[in-house]
Motif scaffolding. Structure first.
Motif, PDB file in Angstrom:
ATOM      1  N   THR A  66       0.350  -2.842   5.276  1.00  0.00           N
ATOM      2  CA  THR A  66       1.066  -2.125   4.228  1.00  0.00           C
ATOM      3  C   THR A  66       1.710  -3.115   3.257  1.00  0.00           C
ATOM      4  O   THR A  66       1.717  -2.895   2.054  1.00  0.00           O
ATOM      5  CB  THR A  66       2.140  -1.207   4.849  1.00  0.00           C
ATOM      6  OG1 THR A  66       1.487  -0.223   5.659  1.00  0.00           O
ATOM      7  CG2 THR A  66       2.949  -0.503   3.782  1.00  0.00           C
ATOM      8  N   ALA A  77      -2.026   5.514   4.223  1.00  0.00           N
ATOM      9  CA  ALA A  77      -3.457   5.620   4.528  1.00  0.00           C
ATOM     10  C   ALA A  77      -4.168   6.588   3.607  1.00  0.00           C
ATOM     11  O   ALA A  77      -5.345   6.408   3.271  1.00  0.00           O
ATOM     12  CB  ALA A  77      -3.632   6.034   5.992  1.00  0.00           C
ATOM     13  N   LEU A 118      -1.295  -0.913   9.867  1.00  0.00           N
ATOM     14  CA  LEU A 118      -0.944   0.305   9.146  1.00  0.00           C
ATOM     15  C   LEU A 118       0.459   0.754   9.505  1.00  0.00           C
ATOM     16  O   LEU A 118       0.845   0.775  10.671  1.00  0.00           O
ATOM     17  CB  LEU A 118      -1.939   1.426   9.479  1.00  0.00           C
ATOM     18  CG  LEU A 118      -3.369   1.247   8.954  1.00  0.00           C
ATOM     19  CD1 LEU A 118      -4.257   2.344   9.493  1.00  0.00           C
ATOM     20  CD2 LEU A 118      -3.389   1.268   7.440  1.00  0.00           C
ATOM     21  N   SER A 171      -7.008  -6.151   3.012  1.00  0.00           N
ATOM     22  CA  SER A 171      -6.094  -6.078   4.150  1.00  0.00           C
ATOM     23  C   SER A 171      -5.592  -4.654   4.377  1.00  0.00           C
ATOM     24  O   SER A 171      -5.303  -3.917   3.428  1.00  0.00           O
ATOM     25  CB  SER A 171      -4.897  -7.003   3.916  1.00  0.00           C
ATOM     26  OG  SER A 171      -3.940  -6.847   4.933  1.00  0.00           O
ATOM     27  N   LEU A 172      -5.488  -4.277   5.666  1.00  0.00           N
ATOM     28  CA  LEU A 172      -4.932  -2.967   6.008  1.00  0.00           C
ATOM     29  C   LEU A 172      -3.419  -3.026   6.189  1.00  0.00           C
ATOM     30  O   LEU A 172      -2.799  -2.007   6.486  1.00  0.00           O
ATOM     31  CB  LEU A 172      -5.581  -2.433   7.291  1.00  0.00           C
ATOM     32  CG  LEU A 172      -7.088  -2.205   7.240  1.00  0.00           C
ATOM     33  CD1 LEU A 172      -7.574  -1.543   8.510  1.00  0.00           C
ATOM     34  CD2 LEU A 172      -7.481  -1.377   6.033  1.00  0.00           C
ATOM     35  N   ARG A 229       0.826  -1.205   0.000  1.00  0.00           N
ATOM     36  CA  ARG A 229       0.000   0.000   0.000  1.00  0.00           C
ATOM     37  C   ARG A 229       0.863   1.260   0.000  1.00  0.00           C
ATOM     38  O   ARG A 229       2.031   1.235   0.409  1.00  0.00           O
ATOM     39  CB  ARG A 229      -0.932   0.014   1.208  1.00  0.00           C
ATOM     40  CG  ARG A 229      -2.012  -1.055   1.148  1.00  0.00           C
ATOM     41  CD  ARG A 229      -3.045  -0.867   2.237  1.00  0.00           C
ATOM     42  NE  ARG A 229      -4.160  -1.790   2.081  1.00  0.00           N
ATOM     43  CZ  ARG A 229      -5.193  -1.599   1.277  1.00  0.00           C
ATOM     44  NH1 ARG A 229      -5.242  -0.489   0.545  1.00  0.00           N
ATOM     45  NH2 ARG A 229      -6.165  -2.479   1.190  1.00  0.00           N
ATOM     46  N   LEU A 253      -5.638  -6.304  11.395  1.00  0.00           N
ATOM     47  CA  LEU A 253      -6.586  -5.873  12.423  1.00  0.00           C
ATOM     48  C   LEU A 253      -6.339  -6.618  13.726  1.00  0.00           C
ATOM     49  O   LEU A 253      -5.701  -7.669  13.745  1.00  0.00           O
ATOM     50  CB  LEU A 253      -8.024  -6.136  11.967  1.00  0.00           C
ATOM     51  CG  LEU A 253      -8.485  -5.480  10.669  1.00  0.00           C
ATOM     52  CD1 LEU A 253      -9.881  -5.967  10.308  1.00  0.00           C
ATOM     53  CD2 LEU A 253      -8.459  -3.971  10.785  1.00  0.00           C
ATOM     54  N   ALA A 309     -11.267   0.885   8.248  1.00  0.00           N
ATOM     55  CA  ALA A 309     -10.502   1.904   7.520  1.00  0.00           C
ATOM     56  C   ALA A 309     -11.291   3.197   7.367  1.00  0.00           C
ATOM     57  O   ALA A 309     -10.722   4.296   7.375  1.00  0.00           O
ATOM     58  CB  ALA A 309     -10.101   1.366   6.154  1.00  0.00           C
ATOM     59  N   GLU A 310     -12.614   3.076   7.240  1.00  0.00           N
ATOM     60  CA  GLU A 310     -13.460   4.260   7.033  1.00  0.00           C
ATOM     61  C   GLU A 310     -13.915   4.919   8.329  1.00  0.00           C
ATOM     62  O   GLU A 310     -14.485   6.012   8.303  1.00  0.00           O
ATOM     63  CB  GLU A 310     -14.697   3.854   6.222  1.00  0.00           C
ATOM     64  CG  GLU A 310     -14.373   3.383   4.806  1.00  0.00           C
ATOM     65  CD  GLU A 310     -15.559   2.708   4.131  1.00  0.00           C
ATOM     66  OE1 GLU A 310     -16.610   2.574   4.820  1.00  0.00           O
ATOM     67  OE2 GLU A 310     -15.437   2.315   2.962  1.00  0.00           O
ATOM     68  N   ALA A 347     -12.794  -4.973   7.448  1.00  0.00           N
ATOM     69  CA  ALA A 347     -11.593  -4.150   7.295  1.00  0.00           C
ATOM     70  C   ALA A 347     -11.933  -2.803   6.656  1.00  0.00           C
ATOM     71  O   ALA A 347     -11.383  -1.757   7.044  1.00  0.00           O
ATOM     72  CB  ALA A 347     -10.552  -4.884   6.454  1.00  0.00           C
ATOM     73  N   GLU A 348     -12.857  -2.813   5.703  1.00  0.00           N
ATOM     74  CA  GLU A 348     -13.268  -1.561   5.065  1.00  0.00           C
ATOM     75  C   GLU A 348     -13.917  -0.625   6.079  1.00  0.00           C
ATOM     76  O   GLU A 348     -13.653   0.584   6.094  1.00  0.00           O
ATOM     77  CB  GLU A 348     -14.233  -1.845   3.918  1.00  0.00           C
ATOM     78  CG  GLU A 348     -13.578  -2.508   2.709  1.00  0.00           C
ATOM     79  CD  GLU A 348     -14.586  -2.824   1.624  1.00  0.00           C
ATOM     80  OE1 GLU A 348     -15.779  -2.465   1.804  1.00  0.00           O
ATOM     81  OE2 GLU A 348     -14.204  -3.420   0.607  1.00  0.00           O
ATOM     82  N   PRO A 355      -7.044  -1.077  13.694  1.00  0.00           N
ATOM     83  CA  PRO A 355      -5.972  -1.413  12.745  1.00  0.00           C
ATOM     84  C   PRO A 355      -4.621  -1.450  13.457  1.00  0.00           C
ATOM     85  O   PRO A 355      -4.272  -0.518  14.178  1.00  0.00           O
ATOM     86  CB  PRO A 355      -6.032  -0.267  11.740  1.00  0.00           C
ATOM     87  CG  PRO A 355      -6.569   0.891  12.523  1.00  0.00           C
ATOM     88  CD  PRO A 355      -7.498   0.313  13.553  1.00  0.00           C
TER      89      PRO A 355
END
Length: 563
Positions: A141, A13, A251, A138-139, A10, A228, A187-188, A183-184, A248
């Protein structure tokens, strides 16, 4: 060089490394506070560098980061596929072409790099079928895309083709997408408002209804891959109706997050279960199988012959620490009084709740001590006196994430110990009654299993001897010397079940109940035994497990009255 692998890396963020990655043909890891990793020759070297750069971070988080950076530094190989999710909604796919480099002159966050030849930088996510798209949730990196034939499918997409799909994919993709959707949501989630849900609802995402060993191992594995963690761990809360947070931990630590002081040191996470980076250096191999005649006992007493298929292995993850937080009373709501409140309020709370002692907190909500009738009676103060005017007692306290055994001495000496969260806030109390009840729960399955095994071993040894008298041999396959040892000295639980299924041995026992159903019952007890011996029987499963063992034991008692 081995077969190519696929990796998602990734760009931060907020996609802050996106432009540099595409324009400079790079994949960039982030971690702005960490220096050159060229000299880190082992995961341990890398872990030490991370601990020095981020001293306030949680050890589990550091372990997670170490695994990601080690993959980036040493495991990814030229020729591997690199996938970069872009903020605009598309993805970029390319091939790794170079080894790890550290660019000291670059801006923080753009220094850990590897070169890439991008094949496509505009692949719409809609070109990926739902199952493959879900794996990008997946969060982390840096994460490997190893499922669902991802390498072949991404290679075809990189070449301008379409996603052929996974021929082995299940018709119902809901379970594949469920964790990714979680996971979404994480992240949000707005800053300071993590996703919170009951353990029951968390389990339902994976179609589990209780915290069994298989459930917790499956969820832990999937959450690790998604970057997570659950706070507090689902094995440490009193019931499946307890509310937990999903946060998370994968990250990369961006500079702006660090500047806000959002380190993770106070998160109550599960202890790390070993060096996950080692898995990246090994080739996966299917576990071998052997018949019961080749079963053996390892040095730590675990029966190798009891290792079953992948599902059974998954039901037996590495042992976890039995912490104070597993006691329901350690997470119970207690009435408290502040130092700045009137002393009369303490009198009221002691009277209403029939407490022997009342926890006293400071203005920040941290435990400062306790107060009893004795301290109140000894306080020669006017009606306006405050709690702080009394002789507040210093008390023993223990954190929720500390081993349960560490509170035994304090409870024995003082009758109770207060329990605090890692951030210092009050969580609950532990008394002698709480410990006695818990240890009775923990030890009862062991006692029942021990008696059941004793009866079963004696009965089957006697039956084997009868078989030998009739046929002149035990009838067991394998080395004769080992057979004699097995018959005379001991067996593991898988041996019991194999013998119960043999008609000659069953007839030699003289038992009248159904052979097949009894063997099946013993197999269920075997699985319970494995989970119990590894401390993975949850509170939700314990009652049914004990009942299953009791029924089996009672059946043996009817045909074998003497132990």
């Amino acid at each position: 060089m081995g077969a190519a692998r696929a990796w998602m890396v990734r760009a931060g963020a907020d996609g802050e490394r996106e432009d540099a990655s595409i324009s400079e043909s790079l994949t960039i890891a982030g971690w702005p506070e960490v220096g050159d990793l060229t000299g880190c020759m082992t995961p341990g070297d890398l872990e030490a560098a991370l601990a020095e750069a981020y001293p306030r971070e949680n050890p589990r988080v550091l372990g997670n980061w170490r695994g990601q950076l080690w993959r980036f530094r040493a495991v990814m190989s030229p020729g591997d596929l690199i996938v970069l999710p872009l903020k605009a909604g598309a993805i970029a796919i390319g091939h790794l072409t170079g080894d790890y480099q550290f660019r000291a002159e670059a801006a923080p966050g753009l220094r850990h790099v590897r070169t890439v030849t991008w094949k496509r930088t505009d692949v719409p996510r809609t070109e990926l079928r739902a199952d493959l798209r879900a794996t990008l949730g997946s969060l982390l990196t840096v994460s490997e895309l190893r499922r669902l034939d991802a390498v072949k499918r991404l290679t075809m997409l990189a070449a301008g083709g379409s996603d052929p799909g996974n021929p082995d994919a299940p018709a119902d993709l809901r379970l594949l997408e469920g964790p990714a959707q979680l996971a979404e949501k994480v992240a949000e989630a707005p800053a300071g408002k993590p996703v919170a849900l009951a353990v029951r609802d968390l389990l339902s995402i994976w179609d589990f209804v209780s915290r069994s060993g298989k459930a917790t191992a499956t969820i832990r594995r999937d959450l690790d891959e998604l970057g997570l963690a659950v706070v507090p761990p689902i094995t440490e809360v009193p019931s499946i109706d307890h509310i937990v947070r999903v946060v998370p931990i994968g990250l990369a630590p961006e500079a702006e997050r660090q500047s806000l002081g959002e380190e993770t040191a106070n998160l109550e996470l599960e202890p790390e279960e070993g060096d996950d980076s080692a898995e990246d250096l090994l080739v996966d191999e299917d576990p071998g199988s052997s018949d019961i005649g080749d079963a053996s006992v390892t040095d730590d007493g675990a029966d190798e012959g009891e290792r079953g298929d992948d599902d059974e292995e998954l039901a037996r993850p590495a042992p976890v620490l039995v912490t104070v937080g597993r006691l329901p009373s350690a997470r119970s709501e207690l009435k408290t009084v502040r130092l700045t409140e009137p002393l009369s309020r303490a009198v009221e709370l002691l009277s209403e709740n029939t407490y022997d002692q009342l926890p006293v907190l400071d203005d920040d909500g941290h435990l400062r001590g306790s107060i009893t009738w004795r301290e109140i009676g000894a306080t020669n103060r006017p009606a306006t006196a405050l709690v702080r005017d009394a002789a507040v007692l210093k008390v023993r306290s223990i954190r929720t994430d500390e081993p349960m055994v560490d509170c035994l001495a304090d409870v024995a000496d003082h009758g109770c110990v207060f329990v605090v969260n890692p951030d210092g806030s009050l969580s609950g109390i532990v008394t002698g009654h709480d410990l006695a009840h818990r240890f009775e729960q923990e030890l009862r399955p062991y006692a029942l299993i021990q008696e059941l095994e004793l009866r079963l071993r004696r009965a089957l040894r006697k039956a084997l001897m009868l078989v030998k008298e009739i046929h002149g041999e035990y009838g067991l396959p394998g080395d004769p010397a080992r057979i004699v040892k097995l018959a005379n000295q001991g067996m593991n639980f898988s041996d019991y079940i194999t013998l119960l299924k043999r008609d000659d041995v069953w007839q030699a026992t003289g038992w009248q109940f159904p052979q097949q159903s009894f063997a099946e019952r013993m197999d269920r007890v075997r699985k319970i035994r494995n989970e119990t011996m590894h401390f993975h029987t949850s509170d939700d499963d314990r009652i049914s497990a004990v009942k299953e063992i009791q029924v089996a034991l009672q059946m043996l008692k009817t045909v074998q009255p003497q132990a």
